[in-house]
Design a protein around this motif. Structure first.
Motif, PDB file in Angstrom:
ATOM      1  N   VAL A  49      15.556 -34.171 -10.354  1.00 12.20           N
ATOM      2  CA  VAL A  49      14.894 -35.150 -11.227  1.00 12.20           C
ATOM      3  C   VAL A  49      13.387 -34.936 -11.199  1.00 12.20           C
ATOM      4  N   ARG A  50      12.848 -34.710  -9.996  1.00 20.62           N
ATOM      5  CA  ARG A  50      11.398 -34.488  -9.865  1.00 20.62           C
ATOM      6  C   ARG A  50      10.995 -33.147 -10.488  1.00 20.62           C
ATOM      7  N   GLU A  51      11.753 -32.110 -10.200  1.00 19.80           N
ATOM      8  CA  GLU A  51      11.438 -30.763 -10.692  1.00 19.80           C
ATOM      9  C   GLU A  51      11.456 -30.686 -12.220  1.00 19.80           C
ATOM     10  N   ARG A  52      12.410 -31.408 -12.837  1.00 21.70           N
ATOM     11  CA  ARG A  52      12.563 -31.337 -14.298  1.00 21.70           C
ATOM     12  C   ARG A  52      11.836 -32.461 -15.025  1.00 21.70           C
ATOM     13  N   GLN A  53      11.092 -33.262 -14.283  1.00 16.14           N
ATOM     14  CA  GLN A  53      10.288 -34.350 -14.855  1.00 16.14           C
ATOM     15  C   GLN A  53      11.156 -35.269 -15.716  1.00 16.14           C
ATOM     16  N   LEU A  54      12.216 -35.721 -15.103  1.00 18.25           N
ATOM     17  CA  LEU A  54      13.161 -36.583 -15.806  1.00 18.25           C
ATOM     18  C   LEU A  54      12.765 -38.046 -15.621  1.00 18.25           C
ATOM     19  N   GLY A  55      12.309 -38.651 -16.687  1.00 16.18           N
ATOM     20  CA  GLY A  55      11.906 -40.057 -16.618  1.00 16.18           C
ATOM     21  C   GLY A  55      12.947 -41.007 -17.170  1.00 16.18           C
ATOM     22  N   THR A  56      13.818 -40.502 -18.021  1.00 16.87           N
ATOM     23  CA  THR A  56      14.874 -41.335 -18.618  1.00 16.87           C
ATOM     24  C   THR A  56      16.225 -40.764 -18.225  1.00 16.87           C
TER      25      THR A  56
END
Length: 391
Positions: A336-343
């Motif tokens: 989630v952090r690596e792929r910049q997943l906010g939603t």
């Protein structure tokens, strides 16, 4: 509210008060009540404000009609939403029904839809306030000439001479939801008999009704609206070729079947399909897999289908899968952090983790979005990452 207070709402003074409190917000209720009680009886003011509260709640089910209708708290909770009632009324009309007995009619949600479909309705309920509200709703919507409201015990109502009987037994008691069909009011066995007594019959039951409780001569239909399963109905006399039906709203898409063999299980492939809840309840996952072509199950006991091919169908939502990993919160948080997943859209089936609790642990932040599917394949808890697909 009792019948006396409700009748007062139908007077000129009561209707004037209802107009004055229309659109009243909760924060403004106290000031409005104080002002209005200077010119009107306190009981009438309270009844009007309470009715406006109920109308605002009812808009989700009845749309613009709610502003003209009348409600009780139980009536709002238990009434069929208009989209579902319209669907059923259209089917009765297509069957040639012209006179129908609506047993346990409540505040008239189904009777309104039936009358608008050109059917004359006898709406029966034993509660005096509920009957008064149903009659007021028929009048408010200009349908009083097609709806007769009768206060009576449905088990003592003569339904001979009617083309069809529709029964909606009470499935809630003083302690909440009733799970035993024979504890419905009236009991399921009596309602089945009522459904068989006319040329056509329909019986509304809980969506979770066990399939073994469905009579052999009935067609069972599960209805979802916007992806949420709203009800199940047992139909009698329709001569349906297939025992099970799933109908999806909006759109009225219908899938029938119930006799195909179980779908084989296979590996996770490029696309994951989540069948609609009505499809799953109706045990029509195999029919959906057939529509998808070469689809297989992820697990024999879990209703997720997978395929190498993207096939559009209203009966299942597709997702494109990018990662298939054993479930691990630390690994998932790193992704989630690596792929910049906010939603994050988190789905689960056959999995004990609660999505909201997991979301807090993942701390999503970023401009990108993803779908996370938590499921079990065999005995192994798995996490599938992917993306939703445009409609």
């Amino acid at each position: 509210m009792d019948t006396e207070n409700f009748d007062a709402l139908l007077t000129d003074e009561g209707r004037q008060l209802l107009d004055e409190v229309r659109g009243l917000t909760p924060n403004a209720e106290l000031a409005a009540a104080t002002r209005l009680r200077r010119a009107h009886p306190p009981e009438l003011v309270s009844a009007a404000i309470g009715q406006e509260r109920l109308r605002q709640r009812a808009r989700a089910k009845f749309g613009a009609d709610a502003e003209r209708m009348f409600f009780t708290p139980d009536g709002v909770e238990q009434a069929t939403r208009s989209s579902v009632a319209d669907l059923r009324a259209a089917r009765f009309a297509a069957l040639g029904v012209r006179r129908l007995a609506d047993l346990c009619g409540g505040i008239g949600g189904d009777a309104i839809a039936l009358a608008r479909a050109g059917i004359s309705v006898l709406a029966v309920d034993r509660d005096p306030l509920t009957c008064a509200v149903a009659a007021a709703n028929a009048a408010a919507l200009g349908l009083a000439d097609r709806i007769e409201v009768r206060r009576a015990d449905v088990t003592e109502t003569d339904t001979s001479g009617f083309d069809a009987v529709f029964t909606d037994p009470a499935r809630r008691g003083a302690r909440g939801r009733i799970f035993d069909p024979e504890a419905y009011s009236p009991p399921l066995s009596w309602a089945i008999g009522a459904g068989r007594s006319a040329r056509f019959g329909a019986l509304k039951v809980a969506p979770g009704i066990p399939h073994e409780a469905v009579p052999e001569d009935a067609e069972a239909e599960w209805v979802s609206d916007g992806g949420d399963v709203k009800e199940a109905v047992l139909w009698f006399g329709t001569g349906a070729e297939h025992p099970h039906r799933a109908t999806l709203l909006p759109g009225g898409h219908t899938l029938t079947g119930g006799r195909l063999p179980d779908v084989a299980a296979g590996p996770v492939r490029r696309y994951l399909y989540e069948p609609d809840g009505a499809v799953i309840r109706a045990h029509l996952v195999a029919e959906t897999a057939e529509l998808l072509g070469d689809a297989t199950l992820l697990d024999p006991h879990i209703a997720y289908l997978t395929s190498d091919t993207l096939t559009r169908t209203p009966f299942a939502t597709p997702y494109e899968i990018t990662d298939v990993l054993p479930f691990n919160v630390k690994k998932l948080r790193a992704l989630v952090r690596e792929r910049q997943l906010g939603t994050l859209t988190i789905k689960k089936r056959g999995f004990a983790v609660e999505p909201d609790e997991l979301r807090k642990k993942l701390r999503p932040e970023g401009v990108n979005s993803a779908v996370i599917v938590l499921t079990r394949i065999g005995t192994a808890p798995m996490m599938l990452l992917g993306r939703g697909l445009p409609v």
